[in-house]
Design a protein around this motif. Sequence first.
Motif, short mmCIF file in Angstrom:
data_model
loop_
_atom_site.label_atom_id
_atom_site.label_comp_id
_atom_site.label_asym_id
_atom_site.label_seq_id
_atom_site.Cartn_x
_atom_site.Cartn_y
_atom_site.Cartn_z
N PHE A 152 -0.86 -2.55 -9.06
CA PHE A 152 -0.91 -2.81 -7.62
C PHE A 152 -0.91 -4.31 -7.36
N VAL A 153 -1.62 -5.07 -8.19
CA VAL A 153 -1.61 -6.54 -8.07
C VAL A 153 -0.19 -7.07 -8.24
N SER A 154 0.50 -6.56 -9.24
CA SER A 154 1.89 -6.97 -9.46
C SER A 154 2.76 -6.58 -8.28
N LEU A 155 2.48 -5.42 -7.68
CA LEU A 155 3.27 -4.95 -6.55
C LEU A 155 3.10 -5.86 -5.34
N ILE A 156 1.90 -6.37 -5.12
CA ILE A 156 1.67 -7.31 -4.01
C ILE A 156 2.57 -8.53 -4.15
N VAL A 162 0.83 -1.21 0.00
CA VAL A 162 0.00 0.00 0.00
C VAL A 162 0.86 1.26 0.00
N VAL A 163 1.86 1.30 0.89
CA VAL A 163 2.73 2.48 0.95
C VAL A 163 3.49 2.66 -0.35
N SER A 164 4.03 1.57 -0.89
CA SER A 164 4.78 1.65 -2.15
C SER A 164 3.87 2.07 -3.30
N ILE A 188 10.65 -0.50 0.57
CA ILE A 188 9.65 0.44 0.07
C ILE A 188 10.28 1.38 -0.96
N ALA A 189 11.50 1.85 -0.69
CA ALA A 189 12.19 2.72 -1.64
C ALA A 189 12.45 1.99 -2.96
N GLY A 190 12.89 0.73 -2.87
CA GLY A 190 13.13 -0.04 -4.09
C GLY A 190 11.87 -0.31 -4.88
N LEU A 191 10.81 -0.71 -4.19
CA LEU A 191 9.53 -0.97 -4.86
C LEU A 191 8.97 0.31 -5.47
N ILE A 207 1.10 3.97 -3.12
CA ILE A 207 0.77 5.39 -2.98
C ILE A 207 1.94 6.26 -3.45
N LEU A 208 3.14 5.92 -2.98
CA LEU A 208 4.32 6.69 -3.38
C LEU A 208 4.60 6.53 -4.87
N SER A 209 4.38 5.32 -5.39
CA SER A 209 4.62 5.08 -6.82
C SER A 209 3.64 5.84 -7.70
N PHE A 210 2.43 6.04 -7.19
CA PHE A 210 1.45 6.80 -7.96
C PHE A 210 1.97 8.21 -8.22
N PHE A 211 2.44 8.86 -7.17
CA PHE A 211 2.94 10.23 -7.33
C PHE A 211 4.27 10.24 -8.10
N GLY A 212 5.13 9.24 -7.82
CA GLY A 212 6.38 9.16 -8.57
C GLY A 212 6.14 8.90 -10.05
N GLY A 213 5.22 7.99 -10.36
CA GLY A 213 4.90 7.71 -11.75
C GLY A 213 4.24 8.89 -12.43
N LEU A 214 3.41 9.62 -11.69
CA LEU A 214 2.75 10.80 -12.25
C LEU A 214 3.78 11.86 -12.63
#
Length: 233
Positions: free
Chosen positions: A165-169, A38-40, A104-107, A42-49
């Motif tokens: 997100f499924v892949s991230l899990i 979940v944390v990764s 989390i940083a790596g993900l 959320i952070l990835s959403f903003f990073g990807g954006l």
Amino acid sequence: MNEFLNFQVIADNIVYFMVGRFPHGPLGGLGLTLYLAVVSCILSFFGGLILGLLSIVKNPVVRYPAVLFINTVRGMPLLMVIFWMYFLMPALLGKTVPEAQTVIAGLTLFTSAYMSQIVRAGIEGIPKGQMEAAISTGLKHWQAMLYIILPQGLRNMIPSFVNQFVSLIKDTSLAFIVGVSELTHVATQVNNRTMAYPTEIFIFIAAVYFVLCYAFTSLSRWLEQRLAWRKAI
């Protein structure tokens, strides 16, 4: 069947599988897996954006470094990215960093690179005439992107974000390599302690991952149907 499979080991360790030693110790098991995901996400959403927007900027000084970064990260195994974060973050920060934070940083880094392509495709899928029409009304380019283009693109990106997100899990299972006590690591600990029920333990772990991934995959399909229905109205 009972001669070969004995799932009593699962019942005896179910709390440990779910939350680790929490609340009398650190969170682990499924609870930590979901926390990492979940944390990764959320952070990835903003990073990807951010990366997605930078990759379509007309200025080559901005666009080329962003594209180079995205392609470099996407061209590497996630395991290597996690190792980078695990060894480089303490060196760069000059202090010890908890293993969960390095994961989390790596993900986040890895998933942001993939989400950036979803963002780029979603924005480029909007007819160019909308940007031109928005600018003709007096809006600046960044205002047109923020208020007109991006909201429409994000709505189309939602199913792809859920799939990511499924892949991230599933990717969180690699955290056990650096000693993070998520679900796979807990399963390995229980297996090493009992030394008698590896089949039962890893069948249970596979079932847990399947249920999680199937639930979010079903959510993605439902969102796609909802979005298709709204477009048809």
